[in-house]
Design an enzyme around this catalytic site. Sequence first.
Site, short mmCIF file in Angstrom:
data_model
loop_
_atom_site.label_atom_id
_atom_site.label_comp_id
_atom_site.label_asym_id
_atom_site.label_seq_id
_atom_site.Cartn_x
_atom_site.Cartn_y
_atom_site.Cartn_z
N ASP A 182 -16.10 16.20 10.92
CA ASP A 182 -14.56 17.21 10.79
C ASP A 182 -14.17 18.00 11.81
OD1 ASP A 182 -13.76 15.91 8.38
OD2 ASP A 182 -13.90 17.42 6.97
N LYS A 210 -8.99 1.23 15.31
CA LYS A 210 -7.51 1.63 15.64
C LYS A 210 -7.38 1.85 17.17
CE LYS A 210 -5.60 2.18 11.64
NZ LYS A 210 -4.56 1.38 11.13
N PRO A 234 -19.66 16.32 7.82
CA PRO A 234 -19.90 15.71 9.34
C PRO A 234 -18.75 14.93 9.89
CG PRO A 234 -21.76 15.20 7.60
CD PRO A 234 -20.68 15.67 7.04
N ASP A 270 0.30 -9.23 2.27
CA ASP A 270 -0.86 -8.33 1.52
C ASP A 270 -1.76 -9.05 0.77
OD1 ASP A 270 -0.50 -4.81 1.09
OD2 ASP A 270 -2.03 -5.74 0.28
N SER A 328 -3.37 6.11 14.29
CA SER A 328 -3.78 7.28 13.56
C SER A 328 -4.23 8.33 14.58
CB SER A 328 -4.95 6.90 12.51
OG SER A 328 -5.54 7.97 12.05
N GLY A 363 1.01 -1.22 0.01
CA GLY A 363 -0.10 -0.11 0.01
C GLY A 363 0.71 1.22 -0.09
N TYR A 364 0.19 2.35 0.07
CA TYR A 364 0.90 3.73 -0.05
C TYR A 364 1.95 3.93 1.12
CZ TYR A 364 1.07 8.92 0.42
OH TYR A 364 1.35 9.87 0.40
N ASN A 420 -9.66 11.46 0.89
CA ASN A 420 -8.68 12.46 1.35
C ASN A 420 -8.51 13.55 0.43
OD1 ASN A 420 -7.59 9.43 2.78
ND2 ASN A 420 -8.61 11.00 4.13
N TYR A 465 -14.03 3.10 11.78
CA TYR A 465 -12.74 3.00 11.60
C TYR A 465 -11.60 3.49 12.54
CZ TYR A 465 -8.49 4.93 9.68
OH TYR A 465 -7.05 5.24 9.78
N ASN A 510 -6.46 -3.51 -1.58
CA ASN A 510 -6.56 -1.92 -1.90
C ASN A 510 -4.97 -1.53 -2.43
OD1 ASN A 510 -7.68 0.60 -2.19
ND2 ASN A 510 -7.14 0.75 -0.11
N PHE A 542 -0.61 11.59 11.55
CA PHE A 542 -1.27 12.87 11.07
C PHE A 542 -1.80 12.64 9.50
CE2 PHE A 542 -2.31 14.91 14.96
CZ PHE A 542 -1.68 14.05 15.71
C1 UD1 Z 1 -9.79 11.79 7.27
C2 UD1 Z 1 -10.40 11.09 8.39
C3 UD1 Z 1 -9.57 10.25 9.47
C4 UD1 Z 1 -8.32 9.69 8.55
C5 UD1 Z 1 -7.50 10.51 7.94
C6 UD1 Z 1 -6.34 9.82 7.14
C7 UD1 Z 1 -12.65 11.82 8.10
C8 UD1 Z 1 -13.78 12.48 8.76
N1 UD1 Z 1 -11.53 11.57 8.81
O1 UD1 Z 1 -8.90 12.78 8.16
O2 UD1 Z 1 -10.26 9.23 10.07
O3 UD1 Z 1 -7.46 9.18 10.09
O4 UD1 Z 1 -8.50 11.10 6.81
O5 UD1 Z 1 -6.91 8.90 6.36
O6 UD1 Z 1 -13.03 11.25 6.94
N2 UD1 Z 1 -11.28 18.34 2.57
C9 UD1 Z 1 -11.95 19.09 1.60
N3 UD1 Z 1 -12.43 18.53 0.41
C10 UD1 Z 1 -12.24 17.15 0.10
C11 UD1 Z 1 -11.43 16.37 1.04
C12 UD1 Z 1 -11.17 16.93 2.28
O7 UD1 Z 1 -12.12 19.99 1.85
O8 UD1 Z 1 -12.54 16.57 -0.99
C13 UD1 Z 1 -10.99 18.98 3.80
C14 UD1 Z 1 -11.27 17.90 5.01
O9 UD1 Z 1 -12.61 18.99 5.63
C15 UD1 Z 1 -10.13 18.50 5.88
C16 UD1 Z 1 -9.08 18.68 5.34
O10 UD1 Z 1 -9.77 18.87 3.74
O11 UD1 Z 1 -10.23 19.91 6.53
C17 UD1 Z 1 -8.18 17.22 5.09
O12 UD1 Z 1 -9.34 16.04 5.15
P1 UD1 Z 1 -8.86 14.60 4.63
O13 UD1 Z 1 -7.63 14.59 4.05
O14 UD1 Z 1 -10.07 13.81 4.58
O15 UD1 Z 1 -8.22 14.30 6.17
P2 UD1 Z 1 -8.76 14.24 7.73
O16 UD1 Z 1 -10.11 14.91 7.72
O17 UD1 Z 1 -7.83 15.03 8.59
#
Ligand code: UD1
Length: 337
Positions: free
Chosen positions: A294, A152, A292, A31, A124, A10-11, A198, A148, A35, A177
Site C-alpha cells: 500500500d 493492466k 503490504p 460477460d 487503473s 459488473g459494478y 477494497n 494484477y 464475478n 482511481f
Molecule cells: C486497491 C488495489 C489496487 C486496485 C484498487 C481498486 C491493493 C494493494 N491495491 O487499491 O491495485 O487498483 O484497489 O480496486 O490491494 N483499507 C483499510 N482496510 C480495509 C481495506 C482497505 O484500511 O479493509 C485502506 C487501504 O490501506 C487504503 C485504503 O483503505 O489506504 C483504500 O484501500 P482499497 O480500497 O483496497 O484501494 P487501494 O489500496 O487504493
Amino acid sequence: MRILVTGGSGYIGSHTVLALLEAGHDVVVIDNLANSNQESLRRVGEIAGRSAEFLQVDLLDETALDNAFSSQNVDAVIHFAGLKAVGESVEKPLYYYHNNVGGTLNLLRCMERHDVRTLVFSSSATVYGASEEVPLVEKLPLDAVNPYGRTKEQIEDILSDVGAADERWNIALLRYFNPVGAHESGRIGEDPTGTPNNLLPFVAQVAVGRREKVMVFGNDYPTPDGTGIRDYIHVVDLAAGHLAALDYVHSHSGVHRWNLGTGKGSSVLEVLAAFSAAAGHEVPYEFGPRRPGDAAVSYADPSAALADLGWSAHKTLQQMCDDHWRWQKENPLGYSS
Ligand code: UD1
C-alpha cells in the site's frame, strides 16, 4: 452508436451501460458472469426504460466472441472484463495473465477482423505502482507492483503498439482511481463475492451488520491522521467519464490516456466518518498493521480529462457514502438479497 461492453454486468460496467442507454446509445453486453450477476442488467433496464442486449460469452472463447461480432453490428467497444483481486493475482499469476491479457488479445483480433477500431479500456491507477509523486499525472512511467497491475500495464502497452501500427485505431486508456458509491436509485451497486478487498464495500458490510468491524490497515503513515489517503470517485461520475472518452475517440485517432479521479484525497478515517454519518450510526473499526504494497497517498491530477474531454467528477465523499449506503441497506446481500 451501438456499443459492445465487455464485463457490462459488473459494478462499473452496469453503471456505464445505464449511462450509455440514457444517452441514447444501443448496448450489447458480453460477460462470462464469473464475478457478476445478470440481475444488475435487468435493473439497469428498469431504470433506463429500455434494455441492453446480453450475450454470455467468455473472452477466452474466441469463436463465441467472433460470433458475437458477426451477429451484432457494433461501432465501438468499452472493455471492462477482467479479474481484479490483487492478492489472488499474486497467488495465481498465470490465471490473471491468461484471462486479462489473453482475453484482450482475442478481443482485439476480433475487433480487427470485423473492422471495429474504437476502444475505451478500463485501466487503473494501479499502473503507477508505488509512485510517491502526487498528484499522479499521465506522463509518469508505469511501474505496477503486482500481477494484477501488470496485466493492466501490459494491456496498455499492447494497445499503444496497436495504435502506433495503424492510425485507424481510436483508443482511450482510462486510469481509474478508487471507484465507490452506487446509482442514487439504490437499485444497482457493487456486489463483491466473498470478503471484499477494497475499503468501501468492506465498510458497507460492517455498517449493515454482515461483518463485525473494519480493520484499518496502518495508522502510522506520514499523513495528517496517519491513515492512507486515496482518491475516491463516485461510480456515476466515472461512468460519465467513459461517455466523454468515447465521444472524444470517435473523432480523434491514436491512443489517449486519462486519469479519472477527483484530484482530492481522503483518509481511511475520513471515509469511516462520512460512512457513519450516512448510516446514522458509528461504523466500528480498529487499527491493524499496514497492508503490504500500500502507498501512503494516492490521488489524481485529473486536469487532462477536464482539458480534453470537458469531464470532471462532481460528487462529494458524503454523496459517495450516502449512495453506497442506500444500495447496501436496500440490498444487504447484494443482488441475491
Ligand atoms: C486497491 C488495489 C489496487 C486496485 C484498487 C481498486 C491493493 C494493494 N491495491 O487499491 O491495485 O487498483 O484497489 O480496486 O490491494 N483499507 C483499510 N482496510 C480495509 C481495506 C482497505 O484500511 O479493509 C485502506 C487501504 O490501506 C487504503 C485504503 O483503505 O489506504 C483504500 O484501500 P482499497 O480500497 O483496497 O484501494 P487501494 O489500496 O487504493
